[in-house]
Design a protein around this motif. Structure first.
Motif, mmCIF file in Angstrom:
data_model
loop_
_atom_site.group_PDB
_atom_site.id
_atom_site.type_symbol
_atom_site.label_atom_id
_atom_site.label_comp_id
_atom_site.label_asym_id
_atom_site.label_seq_id
_atom_site.Cartn_x
_atom_site.Cartn_y
_atom_site.Cartn_z
ATOM 1 N N LYS A 295 0.850 -1.195 0.000
ATOM 2 C CA LYS A 295 0.000 0.000 0.000
ATOM 3 C C LYS A 295 0.880 1.238 0.000
ATOM 4 O O LYS A 295 2.058 1.190 0.351
ATOM 5 C CB LYS A 295 -0.933 0.018 1.225
ATOM 6 C CG LYS A 295 -2.052 -1.015 1.168
ATOM 7 C CD LYS A 295 -3.018 -0.830 2.330
ATOM 8 C CE LYS A 295 -4.167 -1.826 2.244
ATOM 9 N NZ LYS A 295 -5.134 -1.658 3.357
ATOM 10 N N TYR A 297 0.858 5.280 1.414
ATOM 11 C CA TYR A 297 0.207 6.196 2.350
ATOM 12 C C TYR A 297 0.905 7.551 2.301
ATOM 13 O O TYR A 297 2.130 7.631 2.140
ATOM 14 C CB TYR A 297 0.293 5.674 3.791
ATOM 15 C CG TYR A 297 -0.391 4.354 4.038
ATOM 16 C CD1 TYR A 297 -1.733 4.285 4.407
ATOM 17 C CD2 TYR A 297 0.323 3.157 3.934
ATOM 18 C CE1 TYR A 297 -2.352 3.071 4.659
ATOM 19 C CE2 TYR A 297 -0.294 1.933 4.175
ATOM 20 C CZ TYR A 297 -1.625 1.899 4.538
ATOM 21 O OH TYR A 297 -2.228 0.690 4.788
ATOM 22 N N GLN A 322 -2.839 16.414 -2.659
ATOM 23 C CA GLN A 322 -3.658 15.280 -2.220
ATOM 24 C C GLN A 322 -4.331 14.601 -3.413
ATOM 25 O O GLN A 322 -4.333 13.373 -3.526
ATOM 26 C CB GLN A 322 -4.719 15.766 -1.237
ATOM 27 C CG GLN A 322 -5.698 14.687 -0.783
ATOM 28 C CD GLN A 322 -6.830 15.250 0.065
ATOM 29 O OE1 GLN A 322 -7.195 16.414 -0.086
ATOM 30 N NE2 GLN A 322 -7.372 14.448 0.946
ATOM 31 N N ARG A 326 -3.633 10.722 -4.662
ATOM 32 C CA ARG A 326 -4.724 9.745 -4.720
ATOM 33 C C ARG A 326 -4.801 9.080 -6.094
ATOM 34 O O ARG A 326 -5.076 7.887 -6.205
ATOM 35 C CB ARG A 326 -6.046 10.421 -4.376
ATOM 36 C CG ARG A 326 -6.226 10.635 -2.874
ATOM 37 C CD ARG A 326 -7.534 11.318 -2.545
ATOM 38 N NE ARG A 326 -7.767 11.340 -1.097
ATOM 39 C CZ ARG A 326 -8.722 12.035 -0.507
ATOM 40 N NH1 ARG A 326 -9.556 12.780 -1.234
ATOM 41 N NH2 ARG A 326 -8.863 11.991 0.804
ATOM 42 N N GLU A 331 -3.269 6.438 -0.117
ATOM 43 C CA GLU A 331 -4.296 6.774 0.867
ATOM 44 C C GLU A 331 -3.785 8.010 1.609
ATOM 45 O O GLU A 331 -2.762 7.954 2.278
ATOM 46 C CB GLU A 331 -4.504 5.614 1.842
ATOM 47 C CG GLU A 331 -5.563 5.879 2.894
ATOM 48 C CD GLU A 331 -5.726 4.718 3.850
ATOM 49 O OE1 GLU A 331 -5.839 4.966 5.077
ATOM 50 O OE2 GLU A 331 -5.726 3.557 3.381
ATOM 51 N N THR A 333 -3.981 11.442 4.097
ATOM 52 C CA THR A 333 -4.542 12.147 5.246
ATOM 53 C C THR A 333 -3.996 13.569 5.252
ATOM 54 O O THR A 333 -2.787 13.760 5.121
ATOM 55 C CB THR A 333 -4.161 11.455 6.572
ATOM 56 O OG1 THR A 333 -4.644 10.108 6.554
ATOM 57 C CG2 THR A 333 -4.765 12.192 7.763
#
Length: 546
Positions: A295, A297, A322, A326, A331, A333
């Protein structure tokens, strides 16, 4: 590790301690001592060193009242012990042992401390750490040093057999001339000087990197422009439009470097297969790279300021970044609001905890980007750097007051030891503090090896002494362009971390003559050849003007 007395012993200590006016203890050594313990809880070792040193300088004797950490949780006032603990946990073993020796001398000289049963667990703790240093940490560091020395000798032997230019052989001879000195220093340092072992290891690793570049220039990279000059190094901007050389066999007849196979049914990447030999990626492997990471992040942080200059463009630019991340499968934040020191540290720890699990031997890619004010200061001959939070007092306040409400950059060093992940920190701040002093600039050979074992990369918008306005955010703008695929053509383009961050650095330096962005990486153990790889679609959004 002993942390605090029981509630009963703390209460007894308080009852026996003479009444002291609250005003006398306000902003005193106890404040510094308590700040040191809070830093310990967050594994911010250099910060803890800073606070415990301040407390010990103000009140060096172990006869102060117990410090209250929270509620009825008290801890004995033992600044030398905890200073040694912070030094030890931060890898400064020789300093830690010297500090503990001084503490034990003080305990023996004070009659009321010499026979104290309450100090027994602290004495035992020191003995345990000392034994660990002598039987585990020092021998391990010496073995690593000896391994690097052996690699230098092996590489020198290979270079002697190659038909190469005189410049390459002269460079190898210069390194070879240092071998007797390094061998003698290694033998001396192995008798207990851990600091010398670390310093010598850094020297030898740099020499090994240089030899690897010389070997590449004597072989597969001979036609590259930087190998045609006197000192092999990529020319500025040469990273754009790159193509990777054929995968060479591993040195010494070992297994060949792992290769991505787009047609394979199994996972295209396995850390077990690739590390430590490394993994080369070809531009045509863009499809396979989608399965490279478990993944991806990203954590984007920008505190809102009222006491410091407001950064009005941070929010919109983070939103644009952001969106791009994406699209690349991250992912994301975003924290763009008033943030305290605790909120920022807790958010980063939670981010890493969430991103910790791996699957099928595949790593995670972790990106942390910070937009905000930086602050650098000196104390007792040491330089410290902090990221300013929303609750920190303004820039005219004293350094300790600002530091108490800010995030020390040493807080991020704990993530070097996170295994198997590819970690990138980017700081859009005015100053970089001393954090980068312990990292190294990437070597030109990193441009050839797109990805190896885990990576720990750091890019800052400026150097340690840089001070300026944050009305322009060139680092964030260039990251937006890079993650948008700007400067490349084709359906998808392979970008390695070295290419992305070096390209960003070069462009900032070209646009802003007064900026000196710093690009560094952790160069030891499994991180030495680490990097990350992204397949980026070819669309090039311009950063929004805000």
């Amino acid at each position: 590790m002993p942390r605090c007395f029981s509630l009963l012993s703390a209460a007894v200590l308080l009852a026996l301690w003479p009444a002291v006016p609250a005003s006398a203890l306000a902003n005193s050594y106890l404040d510094d001592y308590e700040s040191g313990h809070r830093a310990l809880r967050y594994s911010s070792w250099d910060e803890a060193v800073f606070w415990f040193k301040r407390a010990a300088d103000k009140h060096p004797q172990d006869d102060g009242p117990p410090a209250r950490l929270s509620g009825r949780n008290y801890v004995a006032y033992l600044p030398q012990y905890y200073l040694g603990l912070a030094l030890f946990q931060g890898g400064r073993y020789s300093e830690a042992l010297g500090t503990w020796n001084a503490a034990e001398t003080q305990w023996r000289s004070e009659p009321w401390l010499a026979g104290s049963k309450g100090l027994l667990e602290y004495r035992e703790s020191i003995s345990s750490y000392r034994a660990r240093f002598e039987t585990e940490l020092l021998p391990e560091a010496v073995r690593e040093l000896d391994t690097y020395l052996g690699n230098v000798r092996s590489l020198l032997a290979r270079l002697k057999k190659l038909e190469a230019s005189p410049e390459i052989h002269m460079g190898a001879a210069e390194v070879e001339s240092r071998l007797p000195e390094w061998t003698a220093r290694s033998a001396a340092a192995a008798r207990g000087d851990y600091g010398e072992v670390v310093a010598l290891t850094r020297e030898i690793v740099k020499a090994l990197d240089r030899l690897e570049v010389l070997e590449a220039c004597a072989g597969p990279d001979a036609a590259q422009p930087w190998c045609q000059s006197g000192e092999p190094a990529p020319a500025p901007g040469s990273q754009r439009g790159y193509s990777l050389p054929p995968i060479p066999p591993a040195a010494g007849g070992g297994p060949a470097l792992a290769r991505l196979d787009p047609g394979a049914a199994q996972s295209p990447y396995s850390l077990a297969a690739a590390a430590p030999q490394g993994l080369f990626v070809r531009p045509q492997d863009a499809t396979a790279i989608r399965g490279l990471y478990n993944k991806k992040y990203a954590l984007l942080i920008s505190p809102a300021y009222t006491r410091w200059e407001s950064i009005t463009s941070a929010g919109p630019k983070l939103s644009q970044l952001q969106g791009l991340l994406r699209q690349l499968g991250f992912e994301v934040t975003v924290l763009a609001k008033p943030l305290s020191k605790k909120e920022i540290q807790d958010s980063i720890l939670e981010f890493f905890e969430k991103a910790a699990p791996v699957a099928a031997g595949r790593p995670n890619l972790l990106l942390v980007h910070f937009i905000g004010h930086g602050y650098t200061f000196d104390n007792s001959g040491e330089r410290f750097g902090v990221l300013v939070t929303s609750t920190a007092p303004g820039p005219k306040a004293d350094a300790a007051s600002i530091a108490q409400q800010s995030v020390f950059e040493s807080f991020f060093k704990q993530f070097v030891s996170w295994p198997r992940h590819h970690i990138v920190f980017t700081f859009e701040t005015c100053s970089s503090g001393k954090f980068l002093d312990e990292l190294e600039g990437p070597n030109p050979k990193d441009w050839r090896k797109c990805i190896g074992s885990p990576a720990f990369l750091v890019l800052t918008a400026g150097d340690v002494d840089e001070v300026g306005s944050l009305k322009q955010l060139p680092l964030t703008d260039e990251l937006i362009r890079a993650f948008g695929g700007c400067g490349q053509r084709g359906k998808e383009v392979i970008w390695s971390g070295y290419l992305i961050l070096q390209n960003v650095r070069d462009k900032i330096m070209t646009q802003f003559r007064n900026r000196n962005p710093q690009f560094k990486k952790y160069m030891f153990e499994q991180h030495r050849d680490g990097d990350f790889v992204l397949a980026i679609p070819d669309h090039c959004p311009a950063p929004k003007n805000v």
